[in-house]
Design a protein around this motif. Structure first.
Motif, PDB file in Angstrom:
ATOM      1  N   TYR A   2      -3.679  12.843   0.002  1.00 23.52           N
ATOM      2  CA  TYR A   2      -4.825  12.991  -0.891  1.00 23.52           C
ATOM      3  C   TYR A   2      -5.373  11.678  -1.461  1.00 23.52           C
ATOM      4  O   TYR A   2      -6.510  11.630  -1.907  1.00 23.52           O
ATOM      5  N   ARG A   3      -4.568  10.627  -1.492  1.00 22.29           N
ATOM      6  CA  ARG A   3      -5.043   9.398  -2.133  1.00 22.29           C
ATOM      7  C   ARG A   3      -4.231   8.214  -1.635  1.00 22.29           C
ATOM      8  O   ARG A   3      -3.211   8.386  -0.967  1.00 22.29           O
ATOM      9  N   TYR A   4      -4.726   7.010  -1.949  1.00 21.79           N
ATOM     10  CA  TYR A   4      -3.979   5.808  -1.623  1.00 21.79           C
ATOM     11  C   TYR A   4      -4.061   4.828  -2.775  1.00 21.79           C
ATOM     12  O   TYR A   4      -4.940   4.901  -3.635  1.00 21.79           O
ATOM     13  N   GLY A  13       0.828  -1.198   0.000  1.00 23.56           N
ATOM     14  CA  GLY A  13       0.000   0.000   0.000  1.00 23.56           C
ATOM     15  C   GLY A  13       0.862   1.246   0.000  1.00 23.56           C
ATOM     16  O   GLY A  13       1.907   1.290   0.648  1.00 23.56           O
ATOM     17  N   VAL A  14       0.429   2.253  -0.746  1.00 17.74           N
ATOM     18  CA  VAL A  14       1.097   3.549  -0.784  1.00 17.74           C
ATOM     19  C   VAL A  14       0.023   4.602  -0.527  1.00 17.74           C
ATOM     20  O   VAL A  14      -1.055   4.540  -1.128  1.00 17.74           O
TER      21      VAL A  14
END
Length: 363
Positions: A264-266, A259-260
């Motif tokens: 603002y987002r993943y 996971g990154v």
């Protein structure tokens, strides 16, 4: 292979469902038993706990019969624990068709040598003893309770050293633990919009222009206030990482999931079985519609994009076809035609179809 055994408890009387054989009810083309059997197939040893011999059959699952029929699920758990070979036995009720393999793996992570049971606990704090692991050392306690007529499983948890594994901070929705006890429960299960936003498939043969159609129709949908999610099928697999990035290197090193995330987002990538694509749907919470690129063989309402120059439709069920997209009208009786280059008209058609699906619960 999973390092635990599994048992499906399938001996209930279905008193709240007029005696219907709930394990044989179907969803998405499978019986409840078949679905659970597939999800838990990697278990080391697999048992189907029945109140009488031969009541149900499931390939790859060995029948075990309640030692004292008529005493509820506790008798099935005892029967399976007597035959278990692994230290831990996963127990799932046959009327829980939303149960999934990742939940089993999550619960197993709580199993420790100093406890005798691990139960799933929903966000209300309710423990689910038929979505739980039992250690083989719990067998004497459960056998005695069965003989004494103490059959309420939640009460027996006090006799065991139990860890409740809460779903509160997980991706699992509470209804993954839901039993199908009544006809209304079943109706909610098979209605596609019951578990999330409606799904409309955009299908067609390869290179027919599905992605281009979506690219053009999404902006006017968004401009009209409709929140859109897109789920795309890739039949040839894909690389989710840019070569050379840290996440790419970690995945190549053997990590099953990477996971990154930022402010603002993943992005989450993991290895999995394509048949489990439905597990992605909770990640789309908050959108008004999911546009599924592909899916010509599923039961969702669909729009088919014909290749340039025309061609025959490939949707397996014409009854699910909302419209076809092409340059000229293929004149399919009862099926509206959408002009390929008129994105505004297509968006208005989709918005109207979405309102109809919400009102009627069409699958």
């Amino acid at each position: 292979m999973m390092n635990f055994d599994a048992a499906i408890i399938a001996g209930g009387a279905a008193s709240r469902y007029d005696g219907v054989d709930k394990p044989l009810l179907t969803t998405a083309g499978e019986t409840f038993l078949e679905r659970l059997g597939r999800e838990l197939a990697p278990a080391a040893n697999r048992f189907l706990a029945l109140d009488r011999p031969g009541r149900y059959r499931l390939d790859g699952w060995r029948e075990v019969v309640d030692p004292l029929p008529g005493r509820g699920p506790l008798a099935g758990i005892v029967a399976a624990l007597r035959e278990a070979r692994s230290e831990w036995l996963l127990v799932v009720a046959a009327d829980m068709p939303r149960f999934r393999r990742p939940l089993a793996e999550f619960l197993f992570g709580y199993c420790r040598p100093d406890v005798l049971a691990v139960t799933a606990m929903d966000r209300s704090g309710r423990e689910h003893p038929l979505s739980a692991f039992y250690n083989r050392r719990a067998l004497p306690v459960l056998e005695q309770a069965l003989l004494d007529g103490r059959l309420r499983l939640r009460d027996l948890l006090d006799d065991l050293t139990t860890i409740p594994a809460s779903l509160r901070h997980t991706v699992f929705p509470d209804d993954i633990l839901a039993n199908i006890n009544t006809p209304d429960d079943y109706a909610a299960l098979i209605r596609p919009d019951a578990d999330g936003p409606p799904i409309i498939a955009v299908c067609g043969v390869k290179n027919s222009g599905k992605t281009t159609f979506l690219e053009r129709v999404i902006p006017p949908l968004v401009a009209s206030g409709i929140r859109v999610g897109v789920l795309k099928h890739d039949g040839h697999d894909f690389s989710p990482d840019v070569p050379g990035t840290d996440s790419y290197r970690l995945r190549l090193a053997g990590a099953e999931a990477v996971g990154v995330y930022s402010r603002y987002r993943y992005l989450l990538t993991r290895e999995w079985d394509e048949a489990r694509w439905g597990e992605l749907l909770p990640a789309f919470a908050g959108v008004d519609v999911i546009l599924l690129e592909g899916g010509k063989t599923n039961s969702y309402p669909k729009i088919e994009v014909l290749p340039r120059g025309g061609g025959k439709t490939v949707a397996s069920d014409p009854e699910t076809l909302l419209a076809v997209v092409s340059e000229t009208d293929p004149e399919i009786p009862g099926t509206p035609f959408l002009q390929r280059d008129d994105a505004g008209a297509a968006a208005r058609f989709l918005a109207k179809a979405l309102r109809h699906i919400r009102r009627s619960g069409v699958s």
